[in-house]
Design an enzyme around this catalytic site. Structure first.
Site, PDB file in Angstrom:
ATOM      1  N   HIS A  84      51.419  26.326  16.189  1.00  0.00           N
ATOM      2  CA  HIS A  84      49.884  26.267  16.329  1.00  0.00           C
ATOM      3  C   HIS A  84      49.277  27.242  15.341  1.00  0.00           C
ATOM      4  O   HIS A  84      47.902  27.359  15.310  1.00  0.00           O
ATOM      5  CB  HIS A  84      49.302  26.512  17.780  1.00  0.00           C
ATOM      6  CG  HIS A  84      49.786  28.135  18.159  1.00  0.00           C
ATOM      7  ND1 HIS A  84      51.017  28.074  19.060  1.00  0.00           N
ATOM      8  CD2 HIS A  84      49.162  28.972  18.055  1.00  0.00           C
ATOM      9  CE1 HIS A  84      50.719  29.664  19.343  1.00  0.00           C
ATOM     10  NE2 HIS A  84      50.008  30.030  18.740  1.00  0.00           N
ATOM     11  N   SER A 208      52.037  35.148  18.026  1.00  0.00           N
ATOM     12  CA  SER A 208      52.320  33.986  18.165  1.00  0.00           C
ATOM     13  C   SER A 208      53.105  33.826  16.980  1.00  0.00           C
ATOM     14  O   SER A 208      52.618  33.951  15.574  1.00  0.00           O
ATOM     15  CB  SER A 208      51.371  32.802  18.354  1.00  0.00           C
ATOM     16  OG  SER A 208      50.762  33.140  19.420  1.00  0.00           O
TER      17      SER A 208
END
Length: 300
Positions: A84, A208
């Site tokens: 992502h 992330s």
């Protein structure tokens, strides 16, 4: 359109001349992750020591703006991160550019700044329609040039066990004063749930893509998200495990294959493009001695 495809991988070329400075910079992290009860992360005061100098700060530029992330060097010009960070699954859009800074320490870039030239991710992340995209949330960023040779890179490992001691270090971006600085925390794997491992290690948006490291500083997973209870309290964070499909993606992204795999492993992979070329010339292949049993399923 995708520039190259594999059964378990998909990729896109980037314009390495994109003007990074002209992009706006709202935080566009699409997946939750968070602090569990109290923030126990520790500032990494010297980012140039091993393994921290191999961890990179990311700023990803999409058409709607940009967001912060983390990655880790697994080769001289290859970064492992979360999918992502490079693909907006809701809008179906690839990232337009990525700025990569190894060992960033605020405004200090001890090894320079680099740009992405191509990105790869597990094909399931793009194709997932059941809401289970986290199971495929892993990607690679190929840089337009090799990083400073002093940086180096880390190996990956497919070994993950409940109770295993781990460390996560990355670049949080939820708390303003942390932006651009590396924070880390030790803990252990609290559980394995399919493609994910869970842990009680604090993280924030921006982390992330952070590597989950074992005690040998091998990468066993990529941090991607967190889970909350009905009161919206974080109960654990999670990472996508390094598995056989991860090794296949690495082999696809790096044709010479001499990269990232455990030094005591025999798990080498011949990219599909070379297999098909060889088959076209000699008519068939019975065994590829440079690949694992799993890889030879493709060869045959």
């Amino acid at each position: 359109t995708d520039s190259e495809k594999l059964v378990d991988g998909t990729s896109s070329s980037l314009d390495s001349t994109i003007d990074l400075e002209s992009q706006v910079t709202p935080d566009s992290q699409p997946i939750k992750e968070g602090i569990i009860q109290s923030d126990d992360q520790v500032l990494i005061r010297n980012t140039t020591v091993d393994p921290y100098r191999k961890i990179v700060s990311l700023e990803s530029y999409f058409s709607i703006g940009s967001g912060f992330g983390t990655g880790v060097m697994i080769g001289p010009d290859l970064v492992l991160t979360a999918a992502h960070n490079v693909y907006d699954v809701k809008r179906g859009q690839w990232v337009q550019g990525v700025q990569v800074v190894p060992a960033r320490d605020g405004q200090n870039y001890p090894y320079g700044s680099y740009q992405a030239s191509q990105v790869f991710m597990l094909k399931g992340y793009k194709d997932e329609v059941t809401g289970n995209s986290a199971s495929f949330d892993m990607a690679l960023i190929k840089l337009s040039q090799k990083v400073d040779s002093r940086v180096g890179y880390l190996e990956v490992s497919t070994q993950q066990d409940p109770g295993q001691r781990i460390q996560i270090a990355g670049y949080p971006a939820t708390t303003f004063e942390k932006i651009g600085f590396m924070y880390g925390m030790f803990g252990e794997i609290s559980g394995i749930d399919g493609d994910l491992i869970n842990y009680q290690i604090d993280t924030e948006s921006g982390q992330s893509g952070s590597p989950v490291l074992n005690e040998a500083n091998q990468i066993i997973a990529t941090h991607i998200l967190g889970f909350v209870n009905s009161q919206q309290e974080y109960i654990h964070n999670a990472a996508r495990r390094v598995q056989e499909d991860s090794l296949d993606m690495i082999a696809f992204a790096k044709p010479d294959n001499i990269i990232a795999l455990p030094s005591k492993s025999n798990e080498w992979y011949t990219p599909a493009r070379y297999i098909e070329a060889a088959r076209a010339v000699i008519g068939g292949i019975d065994l590829d001695p440079a690949s694992t049993i799993k890889a030879n399923e493709t060869v045959k």
